[in-house]
Scaffold this active site. Structure first.
Site, mmCIF file in Angstrom:
data_model
loop_
_atom_site.group_PDB
_atom_site.id
_atom_site.type_symbol
_atom_site.label_atom_id
_atom_site.label_comp_id
_atom_site.label_asym_id
_atom_site.label_seq_id
_atom_site.Cartn_x
_atom_site.Cartn_y
_atom_site.Cartn_z
ATOM 1 N N HIS A 1 41.533 25.397 1.671
ATOM 2 C CA HIS A 1 42.855 25.029 1.177
ATOM 3 C C HIS A 1 43.820 26.210 1.108
ATOM 4 O O HIS A 1 43.928 26.983 2.039
ATOM 5 C CB HIS A 1 42.732 24.319 -0.173
ATOM 6 N N THR B 1 32.512 19.380 4.082
ATOM 7 C CA THR B 1 32.789 19.701 5.473
ATOM 8 C C THR B 1 32.826 21.208 5.665
ATOM 9 O O THR B 1 32.339 21.730 6.675
ATOM 10 C CB THR B 1 34.133 19.090 5.911
ATOM 11 N N ALA B 2 33.406 21.920 4.705
ATOM 12 C CA ALA B 2 33.486 23.375 4.814
ATOM 13 C C ALA B 2 32.101 23.981 4.981
ATOM 14 O O ALA B 2 31.893 24.877 5.812
ATOM 15 C CB ALA B 2 34.175 23.948 3.577
#
Length: 219
Positions: free
Chosen positions: A87, A43-44
């Site tokens: 993160h 997704t990043a």
């Protein structure tokens, strides 16, 4: 979630030789530059590609895949021009002397109004509706139990975290484990559908089937 997207980091706040404050959203400083990413199937990376398509004229240069924990040192040491991080790096990149060039989640939220779909637990439909409801209920119960007693899971979290500082772990959990974790709701489903639809339009993923994501409210 919201406010929890990947960041693009650089050593300097003006990688293109022009103040980013003056240039605003025209982040041409990354044009033709080398960018490290943790994966090209994440997704990043999708959010990064969508952002770059909007704000980096001419596109970035080489994309280099490297392990997540190596990206910030690589940017710091000048091995790459920029790095896409996820993160707990949101809370620790300043320790490497790095600067946040752009927030992928902020761009996504501003252009769509939707939260960011960062991850999912996947189960096959062939398991049957009853089993799927049980799995969903079990996951939801687990999340809520962790909210009620955060100390119970702390040792496990710290054992497996990249960043071992308990304060960082708490901030990380507080940001990424949120109301969408317990229940996607209509906004959550719209976010997943929106991301995959936009990514397909960029040729990054196959087109989304009409019935691929049906919203199923809680019983």
């Amino acid at each position: 979630g919201r406010g929890c997207g990947p960041l693009v980091l650089t050593r300097e706040p003006d990688v293109g030789g022009t103040s980013l404050l003056e240039r605003g959203r025209e982040l041409g400083g990354l044009t033709g530059r080398t960018v490290a990413v943790p994966s090209e199937k994440s997704t990043a990376y999708l959010l990064f590609r969508l952002w770059a398509a909007d704000v980096v004229p001419g596109g970035v240069g080489e994309v280099v895949v490297m392990p997540f924990h190596e990206i910030m040192p690589a940017v710091r040491d000048g091995k790459v021009d920029a790095g896409l991080v996820i993160h707990e790096a949101r809370f620790t990149y300043q320790q490497y002397g790095l600067h946040s060039l752009a927030d992928m989640g902020e761009h996504w939220e501003q252009t769509t109004g939707l939260p960011i779909p960062l991850g999912a637990i996947i189960a096959k439909r062939s398991l049957g509706a009853d089993t799927l409801r049980l799995l969903a209920a079990s996951a939801r119960t687990s999340v809520r139990a962790a909210w009620d007693d955060p100390e119970a899971s702390r040792p496990y979290v710290l054992e497996h975290a990249q960043e071992m500082d308990p304060a960082v772990a708490d901030r990380h959990i507080g940001l990424y484990v949120n109301e969408f974790t317990a229940d996607l709701g209509e906004d959550g489903y719209a976010a997943v559908r929106g991301l995959l639809t936009r990514a397909a339009a960029e040729g990054l993923v196959p087109p989304l089937g009409r019935d691929a994501l049906g919203f199923v409210p809680q019983a």
